[in-house]
Scaffold this active site. Structure first.
Site, PDB file in Angstrom:
ATOM      1  N   CYS A 101       0.846  -1.187   0.000  1.00 55.02           N
ATOM      2  CA  CYS A 101       0.000   0.000   0.000  1.00 55.02           C
ATOM      3  C   CYS A 101       0.883   1.238   0.000  1.00 55.02           C
ATOM      4  CB  CYS A 101      -0.888  -0.028   1.240  1.00 55.02           C
ATOM      5  SG  CYS A 101      -2.006   1.375   1.335  1.00 55.02           S
ATOM      6  N   HIS A 143      -9.070  -4.079  -1.849  1.00 58.10           N
ATOM      7  CA  HIS A 143      -8.094  -3.293  -1.079  1.00 58.10           C
ATOM      8  C   HIS A 143      -8.497  -1.811  -1.067  1.00 58.10           C
ATOM      9  CE1 HIS A 143      -3.752  -2.206  -0.020  1.00 58.10           C
ATOM     10  NE2 HIS A 143      -4.279  -1.042  -0.379  1.00 58.10           N
ATOM     11  N   GLU A 144      -8.825  -1.280  -2.254  1.00 59.61           N
ATOM     12  CA  GLU A 144      -9.186   0.151  -2.355  1.00 59.61           C
ATOM     13  C   GLU A 144     -10.525   0.419  -1.663  1.00 59.61           C
ATOM     14  OE1 GLU A 144      -6.810   1.858  -3.154  1.00 59.61           O
ATOM     15  OE2 GLU A 144      -5.616   0.406  -4.258  1.00 59.61           O
ATOM     16  N   HIS A 147     -10.215   1.120   1.929  1.00 61.42           N
ATOM     17  CA  HIS A 147      -9.756   2.480   2.264  1.00 61.42           C
ATOM     18  C   HIS A 147     -10.939   3.436   2.476  1.00 61.42           C
ATOM     19  CE1 HIS A 147      -5.430   2.377   2.062  1.00 61.42           C
ATOM     20  NE2 HIS A 147      -5.405   1.837   0.852  1.00 61.42           N
TER      21      HIS A 147
HETATM   22 ZN    ZN Z   1      -3.740   0.937  -0.042  1.00 55.27          ZN
END
Ligand code: ZN
Length: 186
Positions: A101, A143-144, A147
């Site tokens: 990341c 993953h995004e 966030h």
């Molecule tokens: Zn990330």
């Protein structure tokens, strides 16, 4: 003018906040943010970036898989801006794979993710899209997406033993590349 934006790092409280839904995709600030994120992800050798990583708490991210020095084996695709993304359906099967990341420099982790997902998002023109994503691109999306809810990949590892340094990760990549070449020569 589009510009590369500074990426905030782990420890910055903004990275742990939840982002708000975008009501107007055509808003000039949102359109500029999309362009700036496209440039930022390219210049940092990322395969994805979410708006909260540049301290903009909007539900928006870029998925931009392509081979680069940080992800030599990533599949090549046109970068896509995904606005107000949602996971509609997912496979029962999860797979563990390495992630890094831009907000967690120097660390890689083996993270379980759904192998296949059906997602919905609004595109840069304001059109609603519905697509299936699999394997590495599905991993980037998940993953995004995390966030947007203030979650980072190190929260998802099953064991702290699944966290390694970037240096050791690069050694693993080189080892895998060498053994692949040796295998394909047989
Ligand atoms: Zn990330």
């Amino acid at each position: 003018m589009s510009e590369s934006l500074p990426v905030i790092k782990l420890g910055n409280p903004t990275l742990r906040q939840s982002s708000s839904f975008i009501t107007n995709v055509k808003d000039a600030h949102i359109q500029k943010l999309i362009n700036d994120l496209m440039i930022t992800v390219k210049e940092t050798n990322g395969v994805g970036i979410a708006a909260p990583q540049v301290a903009e708490l909007h539900r928006l991210f870029i998925v931009a898989s392509r081979p680069n020095p940080r992800y030599p084996n990533a599949p090549l695709m046109e970068p896509i801006a995904m606005i107000n993304p949602k996971i509609i359906e997912h496979s029962m099967e999860t797979v563990k794979g390495w992630e890094g990341c831009l907000s967690v420099p120097g660390i890689r982790g083996k993270v379980p993710r759904y192998q296949s997902i059906i997602v919905e998002y609004t595109d840069i023109n304001g059109d609603l899209k519905n697509v299936q994503l699999v394997d590495f691109v599905a991993r980037i999306f998940q993953h995004e997406y995390d966030h947007l809810d203030g979650v980072v990949f190190i929260d998802r590892v099953e064991s702290t033993k699944d966290l390694i340094s970037e240096e050791e990760y690069q050694k693993l990549q080189n080892y895998n590349a060498t053994s692949f070449q040796n295998n394909s020569q047989k």
